[in-house]
Design an enzyme around this catalytic site. Structure first.
Site, short mmCIF file in Angstrom:
data_model
loop_
_atom_site.label_atom_id
_atom_site.label_comp_id
_atom_site.label_asym_id
_atom_site.label_seq_id
_atom_site.Cartn_x
_atom_site.Cartn_y
_atom_site.Cartn_z
NE ARG A 156 3.19 4.95 1.67
CZ ARG A 156 2.72 3.70 1.75
NH1 ARG A 156 3.53 2.68 1.51
NH2 ARG A 156 1.46 3.47 2.09
CE LYS A 180 3.12 6.09 5.15
NZ LYS A 180 1.95 6.99 5.24
CG HIS A 254 2.97 12.33 -3.08
ND1 HIS A 254 3.17 11.11 -2.48
CD2 HIS A 254 1.72 12.73 -2.73
CE1 HIS A 254 2.08 10.79 -1.78
NE2 HIS A 254 1.19 11.74 -1.93
NE ARG A 257 1.94 6.78 -2.79
CZ ARG A 257 1.81 5.51 -2.41
NH1 ARG A 257 2.51 4.58 -3.00
NH2 ARG A 257 0.98 5.19 -1.43
CG HIS A 280 -3.36 3.42 0.01
ND1 HIS A 280 -4.06 4.01 -1.01
CD2 HIS A 280 -2.28 4.21 0.21
CE1 HIS A 280 -3.43 5.09 -1.42
NE2 HIS A 280 -2.34 5.23 -0.70
CE1 TYR A 289 -4.61 8.80 -6.93
CE2 TYR A 289 -4.86 7.17 -5.21
CZ TYR A 289 -4.10 8.12 -5.85
OH TYR A 289 -2.83 8.39 -5.40
#
Length: 315
Positions: A156, A180, A254, A257, A280, A289
């Site tokens: 990110r 995250k 982004h 990415r 994720h 995807y």
């Protein structure tokens, strides 16, 4: 029996304005949505007050058949829910017929990405500019390091710009990223990313030796965070894309990415591996995807299935 639907809608809108402070645009939207529902229910020989869950479900099905976007259907359902909660609270109905209705499923838009050729052009331009001697070389080396690291790892942009300077001391081809939820993950670096980081690190050390203020961040800035704002990186990236002859509107950190993930899948990577690399927590997030996998599977079948081969054979 007199149909008081219009009067009930007016009372509902007055309540939304007086008690909820709803904006004029919101009230107008509720008015339009409930008017449309009123017309459809009238065609089914019923009213807003008497409508059942089945009537309202059929109305939503009608909207879907008409091709109304899922987001617009969800807005209509929201208006219906608010209205019938009002009728129930005012004892005008003994139940809420919207309570068992399911919200329409929204389709997730496909992520914007870049072709491998465009990424190659972008990197080539960054390499060319970083090799130029003279004033402003440190920012050019920084851009190359940012770009190579982003495309090599798919991290990110917030993770990228806030990397600590100690990553330059790491040996080997792996980088530890804190993402995250403060979760750490290990991602591999390409040889070109390692070389770009080393070149940038050497230039950065030379600048500090010449009097530039030391910083704990790999990409320092004078801003309040202390590291390069992601908006500045995004702006510089667009400028680089323009110089590389790539349409500026198609690129952002982004998008790179997404390109990282898409290109891995196109070249045979497993979806679970891509999930780990992107950080994720849920595989469903990575499944945006799957269109890439579908296309690759189609190509594999066409290239290797005996029936597909025979279909291409001329008579």
């Amino acid at each position: 029996m007199t149909d008081l639907s219009r009067a009930h809608v007016e009372a509902f809108l007055e309540m939304m304005s007086a008690e909820r402070g709803a904006a004029i645009n919101t009230l107008s939207s509720y008015q339009r949505d409930l008017d449309d529902l009123y017309v459809q229910l009238k065609g089914r020989k019923t009213s807003l007050l008497a409508a059942t869950s089945a009537d309202l479900s059929e109305y939503l099905a009608h909207l879907s058949r008409q091709g109304l976007a899922a987001s617009s259907q969800a807005r209509r359902l929201s208006a219906m829910r608010q209205f019938y909660k009002f009728l129930y609270a005012e004892n005008l109905r003994g139940d809420d017929p919207t309570s068992i209705l399911d919200a329409p499923k929204k389709t997730r838009p496909l992520p914007k990405t870049m072709s491998e050729a465009d990424v190659g052009r972008l990197l080539a331009r960054a390499v060319e500019e970083a090799a130029e001697e003279g004033p402003g070389r440190l920012p050019r080396l920084r851009m190359l390091a940012l770009l190579e690291t982003l495309y090599a790892t798919g991290m990110r942009v917030s993770e990228l710009v806030s990397l600590p300077v100690k990553v330059l001391d790491q040996e080997g081809r792996f980088l530890m990223i804190r993402g995250k939820g403060n979760k750490e993950r290990l991602v591999p670096l390409s040889r070109s990313a390692i070389a770009a980081l080393q070149a940038y690190g050497q230039a950065r050390a030379a600048a500090e030796a010449a009097g530039q203020k030391e910083s704990p961040w790999l990409f320092p800035s004078t801003g309040k965070e202390g590291y390069l704002p992601r908006q500045v990186f995004a702006r510089d990236l667009k400028d680089l894309a323009a110089r590389a002859g790539i349409r500026v509107a198609t690129i952002s950190p982004h998008v790179l990415r997404h390109a990282f993930a898409s290109h891995l899948l196109q070249n045979g990577a497993d979806l679970r591996v891509v999930q780990e690399l992107l950080g994720h927590s849920d595989i469903s997030t990575t499944q945006i995807y799957t269109h890439v996998l579908d296309e690759r599977l189609r190509e594999v079948v066409e290239a290797h299935h005996p029936l597909a081969k025979s279909a291409k054979t001329p008579d």
